[in-house]
Design a protein around this motif. Structure first.
Motif, short mmCIF file in Angstrom:
data_model
loop_
_atom_site.label_atom_id
_atom_site.label_comp_id
_atom_site.label_asym_id
_atom_site.label_seq_id
_atom_site.Cartn_x
_atom_site.Cartn_y
_atom_site.Cartn_z
N THR A 79 0.82 -1.22 0.00
CA THR A 79 0.00 0.00 0.00
C THR A 79 0.86 1.27 0.00
O THR A 79 0.37 2.35 0.31
N ILE A 81 3.20 2.76 1.64
CA ILE A 81 3.38 3.66 2.79
C ILE A 81 4.86 3.71 3.17
O ILE A 81 5.54 2.69 3.24
N ARG A 83 7.48 5.32 6.17
CA ARG A 83 7.50 5.91 7.52
C ARG A 83 8.71 5.38 8.27
O ARG A 83 9.32 4.37 7.85
N TYR A 86 9.22 3.60 14.13
CA TYR A 86 9.25 2.23 14.64
C TYR A 86 9.41 2.19 16.16
O TYR A 86 9.54 3.24 16.81
N HIS A 120 1.75 10.69 8.79
CA HIS A 120 1.30 9.33 9.09
C HIS A 120 0.75 9.34 10.51
O HIS A 120 1.43 9.75 11.45
N LEU A 261 -1.25 -10.89 2.65
CA LEU A 261 -1.77 -9.62 3.18
C LEU A 261 -2.63 -9.02 2.09
O LEU A 261 -2.16 -8.81 0.96
N THR A 368 5.47 -7.25 6.89
CA THR A 368 4.66 -6.21 6.25
C THR A 368 5.43 -4.89 6.12
O THR A 368 4.85 -3.84 5.91
N TYR A 369 6.77 -4.96 6.22
CA TYR A 369 7.57 -3.73 6.21
C TYR A 369 8.48 -3.58 4.99
O TYR A 369 9.30 -2.66 4.94
N ALA A 415 1.51 -1.72 11.52
CA ALA A 415 0.41 -0.79 11.25
C ALA A 415 -0.84 -1.28 11.98
O ALA A 415 -1.59 -0.48 12.55
O1 PYC Z 1 3.95 -1.01 8.32
O2 PYC Z 1 3.07 0.84 7.60
C1 PYC Z 1 3.18 -0.38 7.60
C2 PYC Z 1 2.35 -1.15 6.67
C3 PYC Z 1 1.29 -0.73 5.97
C4 PYC Z 1 0.86 -1.79 5.22
C5 PYC Z 1 1.65 -2.85 5.50
N1 PYC Z 1 2.57 -2.43 6.38
#
Ligand code: PYC
Length: 418
Positions: A79, A81, A83, A86, A120, A261, A368-369, A415
């Motif tokens: 997606t 993003i 940032r 952490y 964010h 995901l 997811t990073y 997230a």
């Molecule tokens: O860690 O910002 C995140 C994120 C968003 C979607 C998947 N990971």
């Protein structure tokens, strides 16, 4: 750069008036019999690593092997993003370097990656998540990262449509606010790095699958591919989704479980949402693209799988959760949904560095990073390969931390809850 047409207003005019074709971004090559370095995975990590090997260290005898087309995996499914807010000092410093590289990327690559630092915002709906937001903000500040906890009044100012009243079903107590965070065009990042690497002479082989890794006396000697064998002394595993299977080809076991995901996008509407908004409690994050679509994501699916298909269950839960936050968008239509594959590690931190097999390097386990880390991972892995020593920024993320117990617990910075 050795050879490339610089993109500029003048070049656009020249091409328009002369009706010339633009040169291909990625040249086609037959695979050579050997390369100094072979990178498996033509996603943003593999391409960034190839680019920095060439641009920062002059190592251009490099092949990127991609079984499909570049960016077809997680790089084109996330997606988008970016940032650096952490939870751990190690993670915050690492992702902060990535934000810095993203800030300069359009100029560095001469490619418009459309980075929009709109801020964010991670909402806290209960005391324990508010406590985690304070924790993250304090860690972030020690790393010079712009990150603080704000109250409902400030949230309302930044996102006027948000219901911050105490009557909401999940009242908003505060939020972690991170102004440098934002969104970017992920496919542009892929193409920018590919074009940069290609211009330095790196070979990018699409539609080429690695089927085996040759190891002799504990050292890498080559890779087997669907287009023949390639000899090399250095293989970098930059895959996502299949990273544990690729590592197994070299005899290396990784503590990774692969889970899908899912994400979804709506029809475009007039701009009304500035920042990226995240709610861990409601398992949702949302941003509005430059075109006006809302892009949503949620938690990873609760099972291991290599499927990249969307599910109705996801859409129903997503809609339920999104409407808790934004009831006003009930009539918007979803246009598409999809899934990417996340390689989850036990501590939610990546695995980067050397392995017990000489010449087999990993840049995996991104969970997811992954997308937001690509520039810094590429820069640091290139440095590791070029110098033969582990750069301090990625030393905490070595594979042997799962043996010596020095984990980097980064789940609290996800997230959403997973
Ligand atoms: O860690 O910002 C995140 C994120 C968003 C979607 C998947 N990971």
């Amino acid at each position: 750069m050795t050879r490339r047409t610089r993109y500029s207003a003048l070049a656009l005019l020249r091409h328009g008036l002369g009706r010339q074709d633009w040169p291909r971004v990625v040249d086609h090559h037959e695979p050579a019999r050997s390369y100094q370095v072979v990178i498996i995975g033509g996603g943003v990590h593999g391409l960034a690593t190839a680019y920095y090997l060439a641009a920062n260290h002059g190592i251009t005898d490099v092949a990127v092997i991609e079984k499909s087309y570049i960016g077809s995996g997680g790089s084109g499914r996330n997606t988008a993003i970016v940032r650096s807010n952490y939870l751990t000092p190690e993670g915050a410093s690492f992702y902060q370097r990535s934000v810095e590289l993203y800030e300069g990327l359009a100029a560095e690559l001469n490619f418009n990656v459309m980075f929009e630092q709109r801020g964010h915002m991670t909402l806290a709906h209960n005391d324990s998540s508010l406590r985690t937001m304070h924790w993250r903000a304090e860690v972030n500040k020690t790393r010079g990262i712009d990150s603080s906890v704000i109250g409902p009044g400030e949230i309302k100012r930044l996102v006027p449509f948000m219901d911050v009243s105490a009557n909401a079903r999940y009242p908003i107590l505060g939020a972690l606010w991170h102004p440098p965070g934002g969104i970017i065009r992920h496919d542009a990042v892929v193409w920018g790095y590919a074009r940069g690497a290609n211009a330095h002479g790196v070979h990018i082989h699409q539609d080429t699958e690695v089927t085996g890794i040759d190891v002799t006396n504990g050292a890498v000697t080559g890779v087997e591919t669907t287009r023949g064998r390639i000899a090399t002394g250095t293989v970098i595993n930059c895959t996502a989704g299949w990273s544990s299977l690729v590592a197994a080809m070299a005899g290396v076991r990784l503590p990774i479980l692969t889970r899908p995901l899912q994400a979804a996008v709506t029809e475009p509407v007039k701009h009304f949402l500035g920042p990226v908004v995240v709610s861990g409690t409601l398992h949702v994050y949302v941003s509005q693209t430059a075109r006006g679509e809302l892009v949503f994501g949620a938690s990873v699916d609760p099972f291991a799988s290599y499927s990249t298909r969307g599910s109705l269950e996801f859409t129903e839960n997503l809609a339920k959760h999104v409407l808790e936050l934004m009831p006003a968008i009930a009539k918007m239509r979803l246009l598409r949904q999809w899934a990417g594959l996340c390689d989850m590690t036990p501590d939610f931190a990546p695995i980067m560095g050397f392995t017990a097999v000489d010449g087999f390097v990993v840049d995996v386990g991104w969970g997811t990073y992954g997308f937001k880390a690509a520039p810094v991972a590429g820069e640091q892995i290139a440095r590791l390969v070029a110098t033969g020593s582990v750069p301090p920024l990625i030393a905490p993320f070595s594979l042997d931390r799962f043996e010596n117990g020095r984990l980097v617990g980064e789940k609290g910075a996800a997230a959403v809850g997973h």
